[in-house]
Design an enzyme around this catalytic site. Sequence first.
Site, PDB file in Angstrom:
ATOM      1  N   HIS A   1       0.873  -1.187   0.000  1.00  0.00           N
ATOM      2  CA  HIS A   1       0.000   0.000   0.000  1.00  0.00           C
ATOM      3  C   HIS A   1       0.903   1.228   0.000  1.00  0.00           C
ATOM      4  CE1 HIS A   1      -3.243   2.666   0.686  1.00  0.00           C
ATOM      5  NE2 HIS A   1      -3.689   2.256   1.859  1.00  0.00           N
TER       6      HIS A   1
ATOM      7  N   HIS B   1      -2.121  -2.094 -10.433  1.00  0.00           N
ATOM      8  CA  HIS B   1      -3.076  -1.504  -9.491  1.00  0.00           C
ATOM      9  C   HIS B   1      -4.329  -2.347  -9.458  1.00  0.00           C
ATOM     10  CE1 HIS B   1      -5.437   1.483  -7.347  1.00  0.00           C
ATOM     11  NE2 HIS B   1      -4.282   2.024  -7.016  1.00  0.00           N
TER      12      HIS B   1
ATOM     13  N   ASP C   1       3.078   5.408  -7.182  1.00  0.00           N
ATOM     14  CA  ASP C   1       4.354   5.243  -6.493  1.00  0.00           C
ATOM     15  C   ASP C   1       5.564   5.251  -7.408  1.00  0.00           C
ATOM     16  OD1 ASP C   1       4.191   4.808  -3.516  1.00  0.00           O
ATOM     17  OD2 ASP C   1       2.517   3.595  -4.210  1.00  0.00           O
TER      18      ASP C   1
HETATM   19  N1  CMC Z   1       5.291  -6.330 -10.948  1.00  0.00           N
HETATM   20  C1  CMC Z   1       5.238  -7.516 -11.558  1.00  0.00           C
HETATM   21  N2  CMC Z   1       4.100  -8.214 -11.705  1.00  0.00           N
HETATM   22  C2  CMC Z   1       2.977  -7.668 -11.221  1.00  0.00           C
HETATM   23  C3  CMC Z   1       2.963  -6.422 -10.585  1.00  0.00           C
HETATM   24  C4  CMC Z   1       4.183  -5.758 -10.461  1.00  0.00           C
HETATM   25  N3  CMC Z   1       4.249  -4.567  -9.860  1.00  0.00           N
HETATM   26  N4  CMC Z   1       1.705  -6.120 -10.212  1.00  0.00           N
HETATM   27  C5  CMC Z   1       0.947  -7.140 -10.602  1.00  0.00           C
HETATM   28  N5  CMC Z   1       1.713  -8.072 -11.212  1.00  0.00           N
HETATM   29  C6  CMC Z   1       1.251  -9.325 -11.767  1.00  0.00           C
HETATM   30  C7  CMC Z   1       1.112 -10.362 -10.672  1.00  0.00           C
HETATM   31  O1  CMC Z   1       2.294 -11.106 -10.495  1.00  0.00           O
HETATM   32  C8  CMC Z   1      -0.006 -11.205 -11.203  1.00  0.00           C
HETATM   33  O2  CMC Z   1       0.508 -12.049 -12.207  1.00  0.00           O
HETATM   34  P1  CMC Z   1       0.029 -13.593 -12.290  1.00  0.00           P
HETATM   35  O3  CMC Z   1      -1.461 -13.511 -12.540  1.00  0.00           O
HETATM   36  O4  CMC Z   1       0.850 -14.127 -13.416  1.00  0.00           O
HETATM   37  O5  CMC Z   1       0.373 -14.166 -10.957  1.00  0.00           O
HETATM   38  C9  CMC Z   1      -0.929 -10.201 -11.907  1.00  0.00           C
HETATM   39  O6  CMC Z   1      -0.082  -9.111 -12.274  1.00  0.00           O
HETATM   40  C10 CMC Z   1      -2.052  -9.696 -11.033  1.00  0.00           C
HETATM   41  O7  CMC Z   1      -1.503  -9.268  -9.784  1.00  0.00           O
HETATM   42  P2  CMC Z   1      -2.306  -9.249  -8.412  1.00  0.00           P
HETATM   43  O8  CMC Z   1      -1.346  -9.251  -7.268  1.00  0.00           O
HETATM   44  O9  CMC Z   1      -3.370 -10.289  -8.415  1.00  0.00           O
HETATM   45  O10 CMC Z   1      -3.022  -7.842  -8.492  1.00  0.00           O
HETATM   46  P3  CMC Z   1      -3.618  -7.096  -7.244  1.00  0.00           P
HETATM   47  O11 CMC Z   1      -4.760  -6.309  -7.768  1.00  0.00           O
HETATM   48  O12 CMC Z   1      -3.893  -8.004  -6.108  1.00  0.00           O
HETATM   49  O13 CMC Z   1      -2.407  -6.189  -6.785  1.00  0.00           O
HETATM   50  C11 CMC Z   1      -0.922  -4.457  -6.391  1.00  0.00           C
HETATM   51  C12 CMC Z   1      -2.304  -4.821  -6.946  1.00  0.00           C
HETATM   52  C13 CMC Z   1      -0.783  -2.936  -6.359  1.00  0.00           C
HETATM   53  C14 CMC Z   1      -0.785  -4.991  -4.955  1.00  0.00           C
HETATM   54  C15 CMC Z   1       0.154  -5.072  -7.299  1.00  0.00           C
HETATM   55  O14 CMC Z   1       0.031  -4.572  -8.612  1.00  0.00           O
HETATM   56  C16 CMC Z   1       1.557  -4.840  -6.762  1.00  0.00           C
HETATM   57  O15 CMC Z   1       2.046  -5.611  -5.919  1.00  0.00           O
HETATM   58  N6  CMC Z   1       2.261  -3.760  -7.240  1.00  0.00           N
HETATM   59  C17 CMC Z   1       3.538  -3.416  -6.716  1.00  0.00           C
HETATM   60  C18 CMC Z   1       3.387  -2.649  -5.398  1.00  0.00           C
HETATM   61  C19 CMC Z   1       2.962  -1.228  -5.638  1.00  0.00           C
HETATM   62  O16 CMC Z   1       3.409  -0.559  -6.563  1.00  0.00           O
HETATM   63  N7  CMC Z   1       2.080  -0.764  -4.736  1.00  0.00           N
HETATM   64  C20 CMC Z   1       1.538   0.593  -4.809  1.00  0.00           C
HETATM   65  C21 CMC Z   1       0.106   0.524  -5.238  1.00  0.00           C
HETATM   66  S1  CMC Z   1      -0.564   2.099  -5.684  1.00  0.00           S
HETATM   67  C22 CMC Z   1      -0.796   2.867  -4.152  1.00  0.00           C
HETATM   68  C23 CMC Z   1      -2.225   3.096  -3.846  1.00  0.00           C
HETATM   69  O17 CMC Z   1      -3.048   3.416  -4.731  1.00  0.00           O
HETATM   70  O18 CMC Z   1      -2.526   2.983  -2.648  1.00  0.00           O
END
Ligand code: CMC
Length: 375
Positions: free
Chosen positions: A220, A259, A310
Site C-alpha cells: 500500500h 493496481h 508510487d
Molecule cells: N510487478 C510484476 N508483476 C505484477 C505487478 C508488479 N508490480 N503487479 C501485478 N503483477 C502481476 C502479478 O504477479 C499477477 O501475475 P500472475 O497472474 O501471473 O500471478 C498479476 O499481475 C495480477 O496481480 P495481483 O497481485 O493479483 O493484483 P492485485 O490487484 O492483487 O495487486 C498491487 C495490486 C498494487 C498490490 C500489485 O500490482 C503490486 O504488488 N504492485 C507493486 C506494489 C505497488 O506498486 N504498490 C503501490 C500501489 S498504488 C498505491 C495506492 O493506490 O494505494
Amino acid sequence: MPEEVQKGLEDVVALSSRITFIDGKEGRLVYEGYDIRELAEHSTFEEVAYLLWYGRLPTTTQLEDLRGRLRPLRTLPEELRALLDRLPATASPMDALRTAVSALATLEPGETRTGASSIGGALRLTAALPTIISEQHRRRQGLAPLPVRPELDHAAHTLYQLTGREGTPLENRALDVALILHADHELNASTFAARVTASTLSDLYSAVTSAIGTLKGPLHGGANERVMELLRSVANDEEIEAAVQQRLARHERIMGFGHRVYKVEDPRATILRDWSRRLGEAAGNLTWYRRLRRVEEVVHREKGLYPNVDLYSGSVYTLLGIPDDLFTPLFAVSRVAGWTAHVLEEYEDLRLIRPVAQYIGPNHLTYVPIEQRTA
Ligand code: CMC
C-alpha cells in the site's frame, strides 16, 4: 450465506460514498465531482481537504478560515513531545507516527476526538502529523525540534519540517500537488480500515491509528521507497534495464506498477512524471527521471503493466530532499484528509461493517483430554 469468496474483496462493493470516484478503465480520479487533473493544476492541499470534509470547494473566506484554524494546531502538546523523546532512536517513522496519533488521543479534550461532529479532530490530525514526523525524525538525529512557522501554508510548512529548510516556490508547489494527489483514493486498504474502526462507533483517532498501521505495509504505502532502491542499485542508466529484467526473471514484483483498480495508467502517475522532470530540470539532475522512463518501457513491454502513483513520487520527494523513510509518513500527511473525511461520512450513515468468512476448517471434532493427546 454467499458461497464464493472474492479474494482480497476484489470488485466487492462494500459501501456507498460521495467522496471519491475512480474510473479504472479510463484512468480518471475524481474528488467530490472534480477531476484530479484540474485540482492538481489549480487548487491547494487545504482547498482539497476542505472539499473532502465539506463536499464543496471553499470561498476565499472559508479557505482563509480553515488555514487560520490549522496553523495553531501544528504545535504538539509537551506530553507528546516527551513521549517521542522516549521512543528508541531505531523506531521506524511509521511506528512512531502510529504511536503518537494514538497517544495524542489521550491528550485531547473529549469533544475534539469523539462523536459524529469531529471535524476538530480532522483538523488537529491534519495539522499535527507533519510536526510529529519532523520531531521524531530530528530527535533520532540528535537535532532539536524546528520552531513552527505559522506564516507558511501546509505544503511549504511540511517541506520545511521534513527537510529543515524552506523550499523554493517550485518545490513547495511540487509538494502541494503531491499532497493533493494522495489526499484520497476511494476504498483503499487504509481508508477501509479507518471506516471499519469508525463503524463500531469508535473515535476518529482510533480510526486514523488503524489506517496508519494499514498504510505501513509495502503493498500500500512504501512502494516508492523500493522504487528508489531499484534506481540507486545501478551505477549508470545503461544498467537499469538489466536490473529490471533480473527482478522479473526472479518473479519479483516491480514496485510502482500495477493496481487493483486502474487497468490503464494511474492519472496520478502522469502528473508526478511531469513533476519529476520539472524538478529534475530545475536541479540539473535528470538521472531519476531518465531511469524511470527506461523502467516504464521495460515493464510495459515485458508485463503489460502501467505505472501507479508510487513510480514517480519517490523521485519527486528525493529531489525535494526528503529522506526515503519519510515517504510513507508523508503519504499519511496527505491521506489523513481522506481518512478523516471517510470517517465523518461513516458516522453520518453508520452500519457496523462485519462481513462473513467462508469456513474451511474442520468441524465436529471430538474433544480429547490433554493427557491423552499426542504431538
Ligand atoms: N510487478 C510484476 N508483476 C505484477 C505487478 C508488479 N508490480 N503487479 C501485478 N503483477 C502481476 C502479478 O504477479 C499477477 O501475475 P500472475 O497472474 O501471473 O500471478 C498479476 O499481475 C495480477 O496481480 P495481483 O497481485 O493479483 O493484483 P492485485 O490487484 O492483487 O495487486 C498491487 C495490486 C498494487 C498490490 C500489485 O500490482 C503490486 O504488488 N504492485 C507493486 C506494489 C505497488 O506498486 N504498490 C503501490 C500501489 S498504488 C498505491 C495506492 O493506490 O494505494
